[in-house]
Design a protein around this motif. Structure first.
Motif, PDB file in Angstrom:
ATOM      1  N   PHE A 104       0.836  -1.103   0.209  1.00 43.82           N
ATOM      2  CA  PHE A 104       0.182  -0.111   0.082  1.00 43.82           C
ATOM      3  C   PHE A 104       0.874   1.221   0.048  1.00 43.82           C
ATOM      4  O   PHE A 104       0.197   2.589   0.186  1.00 43.82           O
ATOM      5  N   ARG A 105       2.192   1.223  -0.169  1.00 41.47           N
ATOM      6  CA  ARG A 105       3.191   2.176  -0.194  1.00 41.47           C
ATOM      7  C   ARG A 105       2.567   3.500  -0.642  1.00 41.47           C
ATOM      8  O   ARG A 105       2.552   4.571  -0.259  1.00 41.47           O
ATOM      9  N   PHE A 106       2.415   3.247  -2.091  1.00 41.98           N
ATOM     10  CA  PHE A 106       1.806   4.254  -2.779  1.00 41.98           C
ATOM     11  C   PHE A 106       0.653   5.168  -2.259  1.00 41.98           C
ATOM     12  O   PHE A 106       0.862   6.271  -1.936  1.00 41.98           O
ATOM     13  N   MET A 107      -0.247   4.421  -1.715  1.00 36.39           N
ATOM     14  CA  MET A 107      -1.583   4.786  -1.190  1.00 36.39           C
ATOM     15  C   MET A 107      -1.534   5.573   0.067  1.00 36.39           C
ATOM     16  O   MET A 107      -1.926   6.628   0.645  1.00 36.39           O
ATOM     17  N   ALA A 108      -0.506   4.918   0.989  1.00 35.96           N
ATOM     18  CA  ALA A 108      -0.337   5.675   2.432  1.00 35.96           C
ATOM     19  C   ALA A 108       0.273   6.935   2.276  1.00 35.96           C
ATOM     20  O   ALA A 108       0.011   7.558   3.158  1.00 35.96           O
ATOM     21  N   PRO A 142      -7.090   7.497  -0.679  1.00 40.35           N
ATOM     22  CA  PRO A 142      -7.648   6.625  -1.789  1.00 40.35           C
ATOM     23  C   PRO A 142      -7.558   5.171  -1.592  1.00 40.35           C
ATOM     24  O   PRO A 142      -8.374   4.406  -2.100  1.00 40.35           O
ATOM     25  N   TRP A 143      -7.000   4.527  -0.599  1.00 35.55           N
ATOM     26  CA  TRP A 143      -6.994   2.944   0.096  1.00 35.55           C
ATOM     27  C   TRP A 143      -8.251   2.754   0.530  1.00 35.55           C
ATOM     28  O   TRP A 143      -8.073   1.436   0.939  1.00 35.55           O
ATOM     29  N   VAL A 144      -8.987   3.426   0.895  1.00 35.94           N
ATOM     30  CA  VAL A 144     -10.224   3.104   1.628  1.00 35.94           C
ATOM     31  C   VAL A 144     -11.175   2.626   0.691  1.00 35.94           C
ATOM     32  O   VAL A 144     -11.573   3.142  -0.198  1.00 35.94           O
ATOM     33  N   SER A 145     -11.829   1.228   0.911  1.00 36.16           N
ATOM     34  CA  SER A 145     -12.637   0.589   0.156  1.00 36.16           C
ATOM     35  C   SER A 145     -13.989   1.416   0.432  1.00 36.16           C
ATOM     36  O   SER A 145     -14.414   1.713   1.203  1.00 36.16           O
ATOM     37  N   LEU A 146     -15.132   0.937  -0.680  1.00 36.07           N
ATOM     38  CA  LEU A 146     -16.179   1.583  -0.512  1.00 36.07           C
ATOM     39  C   LEU A 146     -16.894   0.973   0.759  1.00 36.07           C
ATOM     40  O   LEU A 146     -17.610   1.770   1.445  1.00 36.07           O
ATOM     41  N   LEU A 147     -16.696  -0.606   1.023  1.00 33.04           N
ATOM     42  CA  LEU A 147     -17.262  -1.006   2.117  1.00 33.04           C
ATOM     43  C   LEU A 147     -16.684  -0.377   3.353  1.00 33.04           C
ATOM     44  O   LEU A 147     -17.417  -0.083   4.438  1.00 33.04           O
ATOM     45  N   ASP A 148     -15.555  -0.013   3.530  1.00 30.43           N
ATOM     46  CA  ASP A 148     -14.825   0.727   4.695  1.00 30.43           C
ATOM     47  C   ASP A 148     -15.328   2.170   5.101  1.00 30.43           C
ATOM     48  O   ASP A 148     -15.679   2.653   6.140  1.00 30.43           O
ATOM     49  N   ALA A 149     -15.656   2.698   3.984  1.00 32.83           N
ATOM     50  CA  ALA A 149     -16.036   3.992   3.856  1.00 32.83           C
ATOM     51  C   ALA A 149     -17.662   4.026   4.270  1.00 32.83           C
ATOM     52  O   ALA A 149     -17.993   4.877   5.178  1.00 32.83           O
ATOM     53  N   PHE A 185      -8.360   1.880  10.506  1.00 33.67           N
ATOM     54  CA  PHE A 185      -8.003   0.464  10.249  1.00 33.67           C
ATOM     55  C   PHE A 185      -6.910   0.388   9.185  1.00 33.67           C
ATOM     56  O   PHE A 185      -6.161  -0.708   9.294  1.00 33.67           O
ATOM     57  N   GLU A 186      -7.078   0.948   7.904  1.00 33.85           N
ATOM     58  CA  GLU A 186      -5.990   0.802   6.926  1.00 33.85           C
ATOM     59  C   GLU A 186      -4.473   0.786   7.381  1.00 33.85           C
ATOM     60  O   GLU A 186      -3.776   0.450   6.877  1.00 33.85           O
ATOM     61  N   ALA A 219      -3.502   0.837  10.643  1.00 31.44           N
ATOM     62  CA  ALA A 219      -3.194  -0.277  11.343  1.00 31.44           C
ATOM     63  C   ALA A 219      -2.635  -1.339  10.731  1.00 31.44           C
ATOM     64  O   ALA A 219      -1.551  -2.076  10.995  1.00 31.44           O
ATOM     65  N   ARG A 220      -3.339  -1.736   9.356  1.00 25.83           N
ATOM     66  CA  ARG A 220      -2.906  -3.138   8.687  1.00 25.83           C
ATOM     67  C   ARG A 220      -1.757  -2.660   7.977  1.00 25.83           C
ATOM     68  O   ARG A 220      -0.748  -3.454   7.795  1.00 25.83           O
ATOM     69  N   TYR A 221      -1.490  -1.495   7.484  1.00 26.79           N
ATOM     70  CA  TYR A 221      -0.192  -1.064   6.842  1.00 26.79           C
ATOM     71  C   TYR A 221       0.816  -1.151   7.419  1.00 26.79           C
ATOM     72  O   TYR A 221       2.174  -1.875   7.149  1.00 26.79           O
ATOM     73  N   ALA A 222       0.851  -0.745   8.825  1.00 28.43           N
ATOM     74  CA  ALA A 222       1.879  -0.517   9.739  1.00 28.43           C
ATOM     75  C   ALA A 222       2.528  -1.788  10.343  1.00 28.43           C
ATOM     76  O   ALA A 222       3.498  -2.313  10.300  1.00 28.43           O
ATOM     77  N   ALA A 223       1.390  -2.955  10.031  1.00 29.25           N
ATOM     78  CA  ALA A 223       1.516  -4.286  10.492  1.00 29.25           C
ATOM     79  C   ALA A 223       2.699  -4.855   9.707  1.00 29.25           C
ATOM     80  O   ALA A 223       3.375  -5.965  10.167  1.00 29.25           O
ATOM     81  N   THR A 224       2.803  -4.402   8.359  1.00 31.36           N
ATOM     82  CA  THR A 224       3.825  -4.844   7.550  1.00 31.36           C
ATOM     83  C   THR A 224       5.097  -4.305   7.680  1.00 31.36           C
ATOM     84  O   THR A 224       5.881  -4.868   6.982  1.00 31.36           O
ATOM     85  N   LYS A 225       5.206  -3.478   8.326  1.00 36.37           N
ATOM     86  CA  LYS A 225       6.375  -2.822   8.859  1.00 36.37           C
ATOM     87  C   LYS A 225       7.340  -3.153   9.958  1.00 36.37           C
ATOM     88  O   LYS A 225       8.356  -2.655  10.182  1.00 36.37           O
ATOM     89  N   MET A 226       6.804  -4.251  10.445  1.00 32.75           N
ATOM     90  CA  MET A 226       7.552  -4.829  11.677  1.00 32.75           C
ATOM     91  C   MET A 226       8.638  -5.576  11.104  1.00 32.75           C
ATOM     92  O   MET A 226       8.738  -6.292  10.115  1.00 32.75           O
ATOM     93  N   GLN A 227       9.823  -5.352  11.802  1.00 28.70           N
ATOM     94  CA  GLN A 227      10.985  -6.406  11.499  1.00 28.70           C
ATOM     95  C   GLN A 227      11.075  -7.119  12.527  1.00 28.70           C
ATOM     96  O   GLN A 227      11.438  -7.068  13.630  1.00 28.70           O
ATOM     97  N   ILE A 228      11.008  -8.684  12.177  1.00 34.09           N
ATOM     98  CA  ILE A 228      11.013  -9.561  13.397  1.00 34.09           C
ATOM     99  C   ILE A 228      11.948 -10.677  12.689  1.00 34.09           C
ATOM    100  O   ILE A 228      12.022 -11.159  11.427  1.00 34.09           O
ATOM    101  N   VAL A 229      12.801 -11.066  13.625  1.00 36.18           N
ATOM    102  CA  VAL A 229      13.770 -12.202  13.408  1.00 36.18           C
ATOM    103  C   VAL A 229      13.496 -13.249  14.141  1.00 36.18           C
ATOM    104  O   VAL A 229      13.100 -13.125  15.473  1.00 36.18           O
TER     105      VAL A 229
END
Lengths: 168, 751
Positions: free
Chosen positions: A5-9, A31-38, B123-124, B126-136
């Protein structure tokens, strides 16, 4: 797998207006918010359900210009200038739509979680005018899962309304 | 006192009343746990381990925490402290062992174990940041394959949970000898894979932080008080400061019998941040919260020339986790149905590096009865006896495993009425003898059985001066129709119409209800509602008698009826006192009573109690492609009094569809190289869709039972699913001549 999601974030929030159930809603959304979540998180229309967020269960089905669409598979920013109808907009002025009444009469649900998607999908199906037999209705409703096993009641309800329309 | 005071002309019990919450469910106004919004609500997203066993060497949250809108990241390194002792984590459905504690330390015990929680403003994010965890990780060897680990098999530990799930009864007679001498012997091995509940609503908890250690929690659960107990114990809060509410539950099927991880996570974050927090699982995470365990079964049945079973051996080996000894009742059923004298039943487990299994619709029963009823079908074929006839030859009025008579058992009517409805007599017994074009047609039948239990429950009845009554109980309604049924029971007991009753429920502040499972809710809470209503009537009557110059002053409770807002003398209906007058005399205050109900400990164990079913199925199998379709099925059920035939029929239909799914569709597949489920989504975890469900019929046979409880109810939640998988397996044999011992049966097994 979580998509990148890097671009959208890193994007800016967009000012958009969604037309939902005849009302305009002005929203500031990434822009990354789905219609459902909106619908659920920003407009508090939680009648549209999230069962998988991957277009696999049908619980998030809404009507866009009368056609059934999975709201989890479309972004809110893509849905300006269209008429969005959610389950909250199906009953006209407090009067239940015949399908809603048929769902109650035929016990077409147990937990009720797939119900809004089933009803929106069935209205879309009736608009499409493609399904003529029970088998065709079953086939074309198969994108809407029901885990409680209310399938018989759901198809009974759709068939009852379909028949009442064709008799009009 | 069954309905002694109710003389309502039109009792609501037995009427097919539509669900009272129906309007909310069809208009989208029914709100589920993850749908309660609050100002400045924070969203949590759980991070799961990508390894199966080992240690977290390091977990770096720096980058995740830097993301805009991320408020906090919780790991085992910074989590707030929680309760010390194991027992404080135990819930009402905890198997013997050590309850899993999220974020306890750096130890990884199964793939997908929750190891961190990201809290953010959306929510978005939180989910995105979860991908940024560095876990060994430091990985260790693991084992997840039941078949490869049979050397680890052992007896399960016993604990509190063994009360509701007793171990197999002790052996009787001399199985080995009698089996060897039997006229006909069948020796079969069965297996099925992992299955997941997959309710359509994903697990969610919305925690409203009310300050001063007070929380209001909207939780997806099958037990509001179970979740309340867990939160209070684990986080050291007072019970009265934890309110758990679950008005609508989007399916559960057993997965909500234990508090799930999102509850722990949301409460932890809310208390630490002093904020409102919601944590929702995603669909892939729904495969990490418990499952029906893969199970192997070995059966050896011996029968005499007439088909009478005289020797039964049934052994099950189920998977469990490394930390809890999960068991279900798989092997106890055959001798409850068939009165063989020489019986050996065993249940063992194999601990593997997976999460603990969890009761899933008809746990154990649907597993064991599949093997039992397929084995019975084989005996029928060996002796050339009609499979239905074989069941009647082995019919018993007693539960041989406990030598107790059944409180009621109308299974014979199920067999006969079900067979007639289905047209069993049109069956040509020879395999591959019936066809329709290029499809082979098969008829199969099987028996179903499930316990009829009840435990302890409470309810409150409150009458307000307008003559309306509110009933309260902490019980949930997971789609079972509980709201509607309890309203019917209250209305009939009070002699009122259901419109004047409100059933308030699913709130831990209300009178005690156990977890909603095992088909015991109606038999547990129903009598409590009945008792509260009887007590309310008693109070009203006493007040009516005490009114000066009361026309009822010399009458007794059994002399009066309660109807339409009056208490009247039975033999002279004009002699009456209005409820309104009683309230005026009473000073206009609401009249309340809270009552309990539980089985009589002195007598309840003296009889065997069960629901039964007979299932008849027709399948079509494509001769070339092996594709299997269930064309029609009839389930005849004997389950005591049916309070609401409409919702009860739906319960049975739902069970039947679960049975079709178990037989032909669903299975979670573990990749033993990674220790991870490979099809953790609803596209690859197959359940029946509308097109798969054809002609299903339910019939309830009359069954009167004054022993199980005053209502005569037994529960219909599980029985619908028990007999379908063996009936389908038997029908496939009849169609194709192929006997398949593994579930699910996919077309490749027939090629």
């Amino acid at each position: 797998m979580i998509p990148n999601f890097r671009f959208m974030a890193n994007s800016e929030k967009h000012s958009i207006t969604l037309q939902v159930n005849g009302h305009p809603y002005q929203l500031e959304l990434l822009p990354w918010v789905s219609l459902l979540d909106a619908l659920r998180e920003n407009i508090s229309l939680t009648g549209t359900k999230k069962g998988c967020d991957h277009g696999q269960c049908g619980a998030c089905t809404v009507l866009i210009d009368g056609k059934r669409k999975l709201s989890c598979l479309t972004l809110a920013v893509m849905q300006e200038d269209v008429a969005i109808t959610t389950i909250e907009g199906i009953a006209a002025e407090g009067n239940l739509h015949p399908l809603q009444q048929a769902f109650i009469d035929k016990d077409a649900f147990q937990c009720g979680y797939c119900t809004p998607g089933q009803i929106c999908s069935a209205i879309g199906l009736l608009n499409e005018n493609k399904a003529n037999t029970r088998e065709e209705v079953q086939d074309l409703m198969s994108g809407n899962l029901c885990r409680c096993g209310a399938n018989k009641g759901i198809i009974n309800a759709v068939m009852a309304v379909k028949q009442s329309i064709s008799h009009e | 006192m069954p309905n002694q005071q109710s003389m309502s002309n039109e009792p609501s019990i037995g009427q097919p009343i539509s669900r009272l919450e129906g309007y909310h469910k069809v208009t989208g106004t029914a709100k589920y746990a993850g749908e309660y919004n609050a100002p400045d609500l924070l969203y949590g997203y759980i991070v799961n381990s990508s390894i199966t066993k080992g240690k977290i060497k390091s977990i770096d949250t720096t980058e995740a925490k830097k993301m805009s809108g991320v408020v906090e990241v919780f790991t085992h390194e910074n989590r707030p402290s929680t309760a010390w002792f194991d027992f404080q984590y135990a819930d009402m459905d905890a198997p013997p062992g050590t309850v899993f504690k999220p974020l306890k330390d750096n130890d990884i015990q199964y793939n997908g174990q929750p190891i961190a929680l990201v809290i953010a403003e959306t929510f978005e994010m939180a989910r995105y940041a979860a991908t940024k965890m560095q876990i060994v990780y430091e990985e260790e060897e693991f084992e997840t394959d039941l078949n490869a680990s049979l050397d680890l098999v052992r007896k399960p530990k016993k604990g509190l949970a063994s009360l509701l799930k007793p171990p197999p009864p002790k052996p009787t007679g001399d199985f080995e000898k009698v089996y060897q001498d039997s006229f006909v012997r069948v020796d079969n091995h069965f297996s099925h894979g992992t299955e997941h509940h997959n309710p359509l609503e994903m697990y969610a908890s919305t925690v409203i932080y009310e300050g001063n250690g007070k929380l209001k929690i909207y939780d997806k659960t099958q037990g509001t008080i179970n979740s309340q107990l867990y939160v209070a114990n684990v986080f050291g809060l007072k019970m009265k400061n934890v309110q758990v509410i679950s008005p609508f539950v989007g399916g559960a099927f057993g997965s909500g019998l234990r508090p799930q991880h999102q509850l722990f996570m949301a409460v932890m974050a809310s208390l630490a941040l002093k904020r409102h927090v919601r944590v929702t699982l995603d669909r892939a995470q729904m495969y990490l919260i418990g499952h029906r365990p893969p199970t192997l079964q070995h059966l050896k049945f011996g029968a005499d020339q007439r088909g009478k079973l005289n020797a039964i051996y049934h052994k099950a080996i189920g998977e469990t986790s490394q930390f809890e000894d999960y068991v279900e009742i798989v092997v106890n059923w055959s001798n409850m149905l068939y009165p063989a004298e020489n019986v050996r039943l065993e249940h063992e487990i194999v601990p593997l590096d997976v999460y603990s299994p969890l009761d899933m619709r008809a746990p154990g029963g649907s597993t064991g009865m599949h093997a039992i009823e397929v084995t019975m079908d084989e005996i029928a074929y060996k002796l050339q006896i009609d499979p239905l006839e074989l069941r009647l030859i082995n019919y018993s009025e007693i539960d041989k495993s406990s030598d107790k008579t059944y409180s009621s058992k109308e299974l014979r009517s199920c067999y006969l009425q079900g067979a007639e409805k289905f047209g069993w007599d049109k069956r040509n017994p020879a395999p591959r003898s019936m066809r329709r074009g290029h499809k082979l047609v098969g008829y199969g039948m099987a028996t179903g059985i499930w316990d009829a239990n009840r435990i302890f429950g409470r309810a409150q009845a409150i009458m307000t001066p307008d003559g309306k009554v509110e009933i309260k109980s902490a019980v949930t309604d997971i789609g079972t129709g509980t709201l509607t049924i309890m309203t019917q029971i209250a209305a009939d007991t009070l002699g009122m119409s259901i419109e004047d009753i409100t059933f308030s429920y699913a709130d831990s502040k209300m009178p005690f209800a156990p977890i909603q499972g095992g088909s015991f809710t109606t038999a547990t809470i129903g009598p409590a509602v009945q008792n509260a209503c009887h007590a309310l009537n008693k109070k009203l009557f006493k007040l009516a008698k005490n009114i000066k110059g009361s026309v009822l002053s010399s009458s007794k409770l059994q002399d009066v009826i309660f109807k339409d807002g009056f208490i009247s003398l039975k033999n002279n209906l004009d002699q009456k006192i209005s409820i309104l007058e009683i309230f005026q005399e009473h000073g206009g205050e609401a009249i309340k009573t809270t009552n309990s109900a539980m089985p009589n400990p002195l007598t309840y164990g003296k009889k065997a109690k069960a629901v039964h079913s007979a299932v008849f199925v027709e399948v079509e199998v494509d001769e070339e492609l092996g594709t299997i379709e269930v064309k029609r099925a009839v389930t005849a059920v004997a389950a005591g009094k049916i309070i609401n035939p409409k919702t009860a029929e739906s319960q049975i239909l739902g069970g039947m569809i679960w049975g079709i799914s178990k037989a032909l569709h669903e299975e979670t597949i573990l990749d033993h190289q990674f220790g991870r489920y490979m099809n953790a989504n609803l596209a690859e975890y197959h359940i029946p869709v509308h097109a798969d469900i054809q002609d299903l019929e339910v019939l309830f046979v009359d069954e009167e039972d004054h022993f199980v409880n005053d209502l005569g109810v037994k529960g219909v939640g599980e029985i619908g699913g028990v007999g379908i998988p063996p009936a389908i397996t038997n029908a496939i044999f009849h169609a194709t001549g192929r006997r398949i011992y593994e579930l699910p049966i996919h077309f490749d097994k027939l090629l």
